[in-house]
Enzyme design. Structure first.
Site, PDB file in Angstrom:
ATOM      1  N   MET A 198      38.516  38.501  41.359  1.00  4.91           N
ATOM      2  CA  MET A 198      39.292  37.613  42.231  1.00  4.91           C
ATOM      3  C   MET A 198      39.392  38.223  43.632  1.00  4.91           C
ATOM      4  O   MET A 198      40.221  37.796  44.438  1.00  4.91           O
ATOM      5  CB  MET A 198      40.680  37.374  41.648  1.00  4.91           C
ATOM      6  N   GLY A 199      38.578  39.236  43.902  1.00 10.75           N
ATOM      7  CA  GLY A 199      38.513  39.781  45.261  1.00 10.75           C
ATOM      8  C   GLY A 199      39.628  40.759  45.600  1.00 10.75           C
ATOM      9  O   GLY A 199      40.341  41.249  44.722  1.00 10.75           O
ATOM     10  N   GLY A 258      38.824  50.246  41.650  1.00 10.62           N
ATOM     11  CA  GLY A 258      38.634  49.744  40.284  1.00 10.62           C
ATOM     12  C   GLY A 258      37.498  48.729  40.225  1.00 10.62           C
ATOM     13  O   GLY A 258      36.655  48.757  39.320  1.00 10.62           O
ATOM     14  N   HIS A 259      37.478  47.820  41.205  1.00 14.53           N
ATOM     15  CA  HIS A 259      36.383  46.839  41.271  1.00 14.53           C
ATOM     16  C   HIS A 259      35.060  47.538  41.583  1.00 14.53           C
ATOM     17  O   HIS A 259      34.017  47.213  41.009  1.00 14.53           O
ATOM     18  CB  HIS A 259      36.634  45.821  42.395  1.00 14.53           C
ATOM     19  N   GLN A 294      43.966  29.844  36.086  1.00 12.47           N
ATOM     20  CA  GLN A 294      44.614  30.901  35.307  1.00 12.47           C
ATOM     21  C   GLN A 294      45.993  31.283  35.843  1.00 12.47           C
ATOM     22  O   GLN A 294      46.621  32.208  35.348  1.00 12.47           O
ATOM     23  CB  GLN A 294      43.706  32.125  35.196  1.00 12.47           C
ATOM     24  N   GLY A 335      37.048  45.379  33.465  1.00 12.62           N
ATOM     25  CA  GLY A 335      37.909  46.560  33.452  1.00 12.62           C
ATOM     26  C   GLY A 335      38.815  46.541  32.232  1.00 12.62           C
ATOM     27  O   GLY A 335      39.353  45.493  31.870  1.00 12.62           O
ATOM     28  N   LYS A 359      41.592  47.759  32.222  1.00 11.00           N
ATOM     29  CA  LYS A 359      42.963  47.610  32.712  1.00 11.00           C
ATOM     30  C   LYS A 359      43.551  46.277  32.254  1.00 11.00           C
ATOM     31  O   LYS A 359      44.709  46.183  31.891  1.00 11.00           O
ATOM     32  CB  LYS A 359      42.983  47.692  34.226  1.00 11.00           C
ATOM     33  N   ASP A 360      42.705  45.235  32.276  1.00 14.77           N
ATOM     34  CA  ASP A 360      43.133  43.926  31.780  1.00 14.77           C
ATOM     35  C   ASP A 360      42.665  43.844  30.329  1.00 14.77           C
ATOM     36  O   ASP A 360      41.720  43.119  30.003  1.00 14.77           O
ATOM     37  CB  ASP A 360      42.514  42.822  32.644  1.00 14.77           C
ATOM     38  N   GLN A 387      42.481  40.542  28.340  1.00 10.60           N
ATOM     39  CA  GLN A 387      41.407  39.709  28.890  1.00 10.60           C
ATOM     40  C   GLN A 387      40.045  40.154  28.342  1.00 10.60           C
ATOM     41  O   GLN A 387      39.207  39.346  27.950  1.00 10.60           O
ATOM     42  CB  GLN A 387      41.424  39.819  30.415  1.00 10.60           C
TER      43      GLN A 387
HETATM   44  P1  AMP Z   1      40.621  41.004  39.273  1.00 10.54           P
HETATM   45  O1  AMP Z   1      39.974  40.855  40.616  1.00 10.54           O
HETATM   46  O2  AMP Z   1      41.969  41.630  39.328  1.00 10.54           O
HETATM   47  O3  AMP Z   1      40.573  39.730  38.463  1.00 10.54           O
HETATM   48  O4  AMP Z   1      39.735  42.039  38.480  1.00 10.54           O
HETATM   49  C1  AMP Z   1      38.350  41.910  38.377  1.00 10.54           C
HETATM   50  C2  AMP Z   1      37.847  42.925  37.385  1.00 10.54           C
HETATM   51  O5  AMP Z   1      38.206  44.232  37.832  1.00 10.54           O
HETATM   52  C3  AMP Z   1      38.468  42.750  35.990  1.00 10.54           C
HETATM   53  O6  AMP Z   1      37.466  43.024  35.008  1.00 10.54           O
HETATM   54  C4  AMP Z   1      39.534  43.811  35.979  1.00 10.54           C
HETATM   55  O7  AMP Z   1      39.856  44.275  34.683  1.00 10.54           O
HETATM   56  C5  AMP Z   1      38.874  44.906  36.796  1.00 10.54           C
HETATM   57  N1  AMP Z   1      39.884  45.824  37.339  1.00 10.54           N
HETATM   58  C6  AMP Z   1      40.963  45.515  38.077  1.00 10.54           C
HETATM   59  N2  AMP Z   1      41.684  46.627  38.348  1.00 10.54           N
HETATM   60  C7  AMP Z   1      41.038  47.659  37.751  1.00 10.54           C
HETATM   61  C8  AMP Z   1      41.282  49.065  37.649  1.00 10.54           C
HETATM   62  N3  AMP Z   1      42.330  49.651  38.215  1.00 10.54           N
HETATM   63  N4  AMP Z   1      40.393  49.815  36.962  1.00 10.54           N
HETATM   64  C9  AMP Z   1      39.304  49.251  36.360  1.00 10.54           C
HETATM   65  N5  AMP Z   1      39.031  47.937  36.428  1.00 10.54           N
HETATM   66  C10 AMP Z   1      39.885  47.143  37.107  1.00 10.54           C
END
Ligand code: AMP
Length: 287
Positions: free
Chosen positions: A30-31, A36-37, A61, A147, A149-150, A153
């Protein structure tokens, strides 16, 4: 790096790669990128001939009253970061591209979507599964990188891929943390300095539980009691849930044996944060 926004162009590109025998790794996001990304992108880059990153804040979502409108966005910066991480395509469709007016088909992954965040955010995982399945059809990846972290999901997507016989491998990568332990999240920018300090209770309580578990305390209730106490002790934090679950089924575990993950969510001020950690078992191969 190419920038695509039309679903048709994305699918055309993916068809060309498949026809040429090239492998594709895919990182849906989601940018508002953070390390982490970027870690997911680097992994995808190392794994496949081509790397696609999608950037889409998925309205489906977010529930009513959640942060869809104010979700942090910075597309120019994201573009530069994705390019730096070696992406071949940044796919950023509009909501109208993915959900035209007559859109009415959804994906529900039943049991593993129900509890934990699914209980606090009704419809959230239906929105996630629906968009991810659509993206998989457009990008046609060999590997999809998520990740841990989720964590819920990740389990929901794995279940969907297996149940619907999708021809791709879901890869989970470890949580990237700030030096003090806070799990990186695009939502961390919402936190005031005081809230940022209170938010540390999440990762600190996970760490304490892991250490206690490794020194022999195997009763989930005892470990959870300590997590609740630590998070409730923070003035700005309010625990939503903390559970110790089987890493694959997400069913509660009473006594920790070979595989268990501690998963939690808490409000810190107006920001909802999540975190999790393995108490036992191999996070690189959770299921
Ligand atoms: P999001 O943009 O928050 O939807 O996350 C996109 C992807 O990045 C998802 O697979 C998340 O699980 C992963 N992600 C977000 N934060 C982290 C993190 N701190 N460490 C590892 N992966 C992450």
């Amino acid at each position: 790096m190419e920038r695509l926004s039309s679903p048709h162009d994305m699918q055309q590109w993916a068809n060309d790669q498949r026809r040429s025998g090239r492998t594709v790794a895919f990182v849906p996001t989601m940018g508002f990128f953070h390390p982490g990304h970027l870690q997911l992108m680097e992994y995808g880059r190392s794994r496949a001939d081509r790397l696609v990153v999608s950037l889409f804040v998925n309205p489906l979502q977010f529930g009513p009253g959640e942060d869809f409108e104010r979700y942090p966005r910075d597309e120019e910066r994201d573009l530069a970061l994705a390019r730096g991480a070696g992406a071949d395509v940044l796919f950023s469709p509009s909501p109208e591209d993915l959900y035209p007016v007559h859109f009415q088909t959804h994906v529900t992954v039943e049991k593993v979507s129900r509890g934990l965040c699914g209980a606090s955010r009704p419809g959230h995982f239906r929105g996630v599964a629906t968009v991810v399945l659509k993206l998989f059809h457009l990008v046609q990846p060999h590997w999809a990188i998520f990740g841990l972290k989720d964590y819920q999901q990740y389990v929901v997507i794995r279940r969907m891929v297996e149940d619907l016989n999708l021809d791709l491998e879901v890869v989970g990568r470890p949580t990237v943390r700030e030096p003090d332990g806070l799990a990186m999240s695009s939502r961390n920018v919402y936190l005031s300095p005081e809230e940022r300090r209170s938010a540390l209770a999440l990762s600190a309580s996970l760490k304490a539980a892991r250490e206690r578990c490794r020194s022999g305390e195997r009763r989930a209730a005892v470990l959870l009691e300590d997590v609740v106490r630590r998070i409730s002790g923070e003035a700005r934090a309010r625990l939503d849930y903390a559970r110790i679950v089987d890493p694959e089924t997400l069913d509660d575990t009473d006594l920790i044996r070979d595989k268990a993950v501690l998963i939690l969510a808490a409000w810190v001020g107006k920001t909802r944060l999540i975190d999790n950690g393995f108490l036992e078992g191999n996070p690189d191969c959770p299921a």
